[in-house]
Design a protein around this motif. Sequence first.
Motif, PDB file in Angstrom:
ATOM      1  N   VAL A   1     -32.056  11.973 -67.141  1.00 52.39           N
ATOM      2  CA  VAL A   1     -31.741  12.346 -65.760  1.00 52.39           C
ATOM      3  C   VAL A   1     -32.434  11.399 -64.774  1.00 52.39           C
ATOM      4  CG1 VAL A   1     -32.008  14.139 -64.015  1.00 52.39           C
ATOM      5  CG2 VAL A   1     -31.322  14.748 -66.320  1.00 52.39           C
ATOM      6  N   TYR A   2     -33.729  11.139 -65.027  1.00 50.82           N
ATOM      7  CA  TYR A   2     -34.453  10.291 -64.085  1.00 50.82           C
ATOM      8  C   TYR A   2     -33.977   8.855 -64.162  1.00 50.82           C
ATOM      9  CZ  TYR A   2     -37.175  14.325 -63.093  1.00 50.82           C
ATOM     10  OH  TYR A   2     -37.522  15.576 -62.682  1.00 50.82           O
ATOM     11  N   MET A   3     -33.578   8.423 -65.357  1.00 50.26           N
ATOM     12  CA  MET A   3     -33.072   7.062 -65.480  1.00 50.26           C
ATOM     13  C   MET A   3     -31.742   6.926 -64.752  1.00 50.26           C
ATOM     14  SD  MET A   3     -32.320   4.909 -68.892  1.00 50.26           S
ATOM     15  CE  MET A   3     -33.688   3.809 -69.016  1.00 50.26           C
ATOM     16  N   GLY A   4     -30.895   7.939 -64.860  1.00 51.94           N
ATOM     17  CA  GLY A   4     -29.572   7.853 -64.247  1.00 51.94           C
ATOM     18  C   GLY A   4     -29.627   7.927 -62.734  1.00 51.94           C
ATOM     19  N   GLY A   5     -30.563   8.656 -62.206  1.00 53.59           N
ATOM     20  CA  GLY A   5     -30.623   8.851 -60.762  1.00 53.59           C
ATOM     21  C   GLY A   5     -30.399  10.316 -60.458  1.00 53.59           C
ATOM     22  N   MET A   6     -31.304  10.881 -59.654  1.00 55.13           N
ATOM     23  CA  MET A   6     -31.251  12.320 -59.388  1.00 55.13           C
ATOM     24  C   MET A   6     -30.000  12.683 -58.613  1.00 55.13           C
ATOM     25  SD  MET A   6     -34.125  13.329 -60.553  1.00 55.13           S
ATOM     26  CE  MET A   6     -34.970  14.629 -59.695  1.00 55.13           C
ATOM     27  N   GLY A   7     -29.257  13.624 -59.142  1.00 57.62           N
ATOM     28  CA  GLY A   7     -28.098  14.111 -58.414  1.00 57.62           C
ATOM     29  C   GLY A   7     -26.853  13.267 -58.587  1.00 57.62           C
ATOM     30  N   SER A   8     -26.898  12.285 -59.482  1.00 56.58           N
ATOM     31  CA  SER A   8     -25.712  11.457 -59.686  1.00 56.58           C
ATOM     32  C   SER A   8     -25.112  11.756 -61.050  1.00 56.58           C
ATOM     33  CB  SER A   8     -26.083   9.981 -59.584  1.00 56.58           C
ATOM     34  OG  SER A   8     -25.033   9.184 -60.086  1.00 56.58           O
ATOM     35  N   ILE A   9     -23.871  12.261 -61.058  1.00 56.39           N
ATOM     36  CA  ILE A   9     -23.235  12.579 -62.336  1.00 56.39           C
ATOM     37  C   ILE A   9     -22.954  11.288 -63.099  1.00 56.39           C
ATOM     38  CG2 ILE A   9     -21.244  13.646 -63.437  1.00 56.39           C
ATOM     39  CD1 ILE A   9     -20.989  15.460 -61.043  1.00 56.39           C
ATOM     40  N   SER A  10     -22.420  10.287 -62.386  1.00 53.37           N
ATOM     41  CA  SER A  10     -22.107   9.045 -63.115  1.00 53.37           C
ATOM     42  C   SER A  10     -23.385   8.400 -63.633  1.00 53.37           C
ATOM     43  CB  SER A  10     -21.295   8.075 -62.252  1.00 53.37           C
ATOM     44  OG  SER A  10     -21.499   8.282 -60.889  1.00 53.37           O
ATOM     45  N   GLY A  11     -24.475   8.532 -62.870  1.00 54.20           N
ATOM     46  CA  GLY A  11     -25.753   7.998 -63.344  1.00 54.20           C
ATOM     47  C   GLY A  11     -26.197   8.675 -64.631  1.00 54.20           C
ATOM     48  N   ALA A  12     -26.065  10.012 -64.660  1.00 55.06           N
ATOM     49  CA  ALA A  12     -26.476  10.752 -65.852  1.00 55.06           C
ATOM     50  C   ALA A  12     -25.642  10.343 -67.062  1.00 55.06           C
ATOM     51  CB  ALA A  12     -26.356  12.255 -65.603  1.00 55.06           C
ATOM     52  N   VAL A  13     -24.338  10.152 -66.825  1.00 50.65           N
ATOM     53  CA  VAL A  13     -23.468   9.739 -67.932  1.00 50.65           C
ATOM     54  C   VAL A  13     -23.897   8.368 -68.449  1.00 50.65           C
ATOM     55  CG1 VAL A  13     -21.102   9.119 -68.563  1.00 50.65           C
ATOM     56  CG2 VAL A  13     -21.520  11.109 -67.117  1.00 50.65           C
ATOM     57  N   MET A  14     -24.119   7.446 -67.514  1.00 51.90           N
ATOM     58  CA  MET A  14     -24.531   6.094 -67.932  1.00 51.90           C
ATOM     59  C   MET A  14     -25.841   6.134 -68.700  1.00 51.90           C
ATOM     60  SD  MET A  14     -23.862   3.552 -64.827  1.00 51.90           S
ATOM     61  CE  MET A  14     -22.833   4.149 -63.583  1.00 51.90           C
ATOM     62  N   ALA A  15     -26.793   6.908 -68.180  1.00 49.49           N
ATOM     63  CA  ALA A  15     -28.096   6.968 -68.835  1.00 49.49           C
ATOM     64  C   ALA A  15     -27.964   7.569 -70.229  1.00 49.49           C
ATOM     65  CB  ALA A  15     -29.070   7.785 -68.000  1.00 49.49           C
ATOM     66  N   ALA A  16     -27.053   8.552 -70.388  1.00 46.22           N
ATOM     67  CA  ALA A  16     -26.860   9.145 -71.709  1.00 46.22           C
ATOM     68  C   ALA A  16     -26.379   8.073 -72.690  1.00 46.22           C
ATOM     69  CB  ALA A  16     -25.857  10.288 -71.632  1.00 46.22           C
ATOM     70  N   PHE A  17     -25.429   7.257 -72.258  1.00 48.32           N
ATOM     71  CA  PHE A  17     -24.960   6.149 -73.098  1.00 48.32           C
ATOM     72  C   PHE A  17     -26.118   5.211 -73.418  1.00 48.32           C
ATOM     73  CE2 PHE A  17     -20.715   7.432 -72.066  1.00 48.32           C
ATOM     74  CZ  PHE A  17     -19.911   6.879 -73.052  1.00 48.32           C
TER      75      PHE A  17
END
Lengths: 255, 358
Positions: B266-282
């Motif tokens: 979550v923190y890597m993707g960016g707080m509150g960003s769904i696309s960020g969370a998806v990218m970070a999961a990858f």
Amino acid sequence: MALIDVDNLTMRFGGLTAVSEFSTRMEGGELMGLIGPNGAGKTTVFNMVSGFYTPSEGRIVFDGTPTAGLKPHRVTTLGISRTFQNIRLWHDLSVLDNIRIAQHSRMGYTSWDAFLRTRRFLDNEARIDRTALELLEALDLLRFKDELPRNLPYGLQRKVEIARALSTKPKLLLLDEPAAGLNSADVKGLIDLVRWIHKEFKITIWMIEHQMTVVMSLCQYIQVIDFGRQIAAGTPEEIQKNPVVIKAYLGDDQI
Amino acid sequence: MLQRLSVPLVLLASLAVCVGLSMGGVLDGYMQTVLMFVGINVILATSLNLINGNMGEFACGHAGFMAVGAYVSSLLTVLFLTDSKFGPALLPSGAALWFFPLSLVVGGAAAAVTGLLVALPSFRTRGDYLAIITIAASYIIKSSIENIDTIGGARGFMGMSRVVAAMNSTIDLPWMIIWTFAGAVFCVWIIQRYVSSTYGKGVMAICQDEVAAEIMSVNTNRIKLVTFMLSSGLAGLAGGLMAHVLGYVNPGNFTILKSTEIMVMVYMGGMGSISGAVMAAFLITFLMEGLRFIIPMLDTLLHAVWLLPDGYELTQVWKWVIIPLLLIMLMMFRPEGIMGARELADLFPRLRQYYKFK
Ligand SMILES: Nc1ncnc2c1ncn2[C@@H]1O[C@H](COP(=O)(O)OP(=O)(O)OP(=O)(O)O)[C@@H](O)[C@H]1O
Ligand SMILES: [Mg+2]
């Protein structure tokens, strides 16, 4: 029946009595003022009326419903809305979203409707949008709808906060020092705005204000409190001449 | 019209490619598992992001809700579809095809109800105190499982691979790939619907000024309840998927380390960003797996250039040095994460024409 009947409100914080035995009554349609020196307990009165504090003693009856002890969102749903002494907008949501969210009590759909995008959801979202845009248009804020409040000049932020308060469709609007921090041109604009809102939306307005020009030119009736107690009440002319008020504002030694 | 269909089409096409490559043998079992973990991590990261990003709470017990989903769905499938210590299968093995997704839903629902453990305290407290409550809640769940002997206790629970086998023998498709993919898409879809509605925007209002939200007519308790339940329900879904991908679960899968791993995403993707969370999961999934190969390569390389003494071997333990180090660097040079609070469509407005949220 009175619109709001406030009876003997007392608020104690530990040993400190911030407000004691404060009463007031509005029939509806008034533009009332609440003044007093710093720390007199004005904001505390508003906090009780808006449901943020539960009074230690006393009663508030709004539109026939006792509100003391209700959660703030319930009080707002009944028809009391307010602004804050220090602007409390949601600074990272657009102006339009700020106005939209303040319609939560009239949302008309549930979380399931939001997940399933039902007809009820679509209709209500369209209505929320329409109401928000109309309100922004009426207050001449439409061109800022996509801005973040934090990027707006202070005067406009105050105006957006008033717009947000109106978005809840209040019968009674509480303004906590709306002119604080405004320059003289903005203050003039604010006076016109409040007067216009009072007339246009046909609502009751109750305001706290330090700037006497604002209170004196807007309010029909003013209550003065000092150390949590009402020390005077009357029309602007009466208040201006009242020696007790002058003493409270200037201090004993200056008389 | 075609433009509006493009997102579903792209998704279907990528699913078809994954399924095709798996069946054609291009992707071996290991690579399939990695892909499935990407899907599971997408669910975990986006659902936790709803709480930690959008609502601005600091919840660190996501693994607990995963555990509930994992155990409930596994128990159901093992009980109904396989001959186990609970007795013979109650349903024919062909029923696995519809019963498995149903068990995921039930697992998710159970996790959502468990979410009340955290939602109710959140009415009265936030910040550090709520963080501690979330950790406590996840420990309650973990030790409850450890102490229920019928579901294996600390030894764990197995039998789910036979459920997967039952699906595969009924219709020969890589079912777990299909379901993790569907789960990830469903999760992003439902969260997107939630946060783009006026209802769900109440979550952001609570994050930015809870007092103002409550006074501006937002029923903050109701919103917190729905949000925590949605988030933990989705974590339960991810847990159910994980249990069936692994074929075996034990309470050790759901420790605070797992919760931390999700928080890192979550923190890597960016707080509150769904696309960020998806990218970070990858990114995190591939990084974790990639290091398995990179570390031995690095070991050989460093020995070849005489940078490491002969007696020392660079082992996989270094993974837990390299990943935290990357995180520290990220926090130093880009503290807002990959995306900040933005979405892909904010960076590339042209993308907007391809989908519609309202
Ligand atoms: N939550 C609280 N806890 C303890 N004391 C409080 C609290 N809120 C207000 N007070 C105290 O109550 C008194 C009245 O405060 P209040 O904010 O109502 O004054 P005010 O008339 O609005 O003043 P100002 O003109 O400075 O805004 C002050 O002494 C203040 O310190
Ligand atoms: Mg005040």
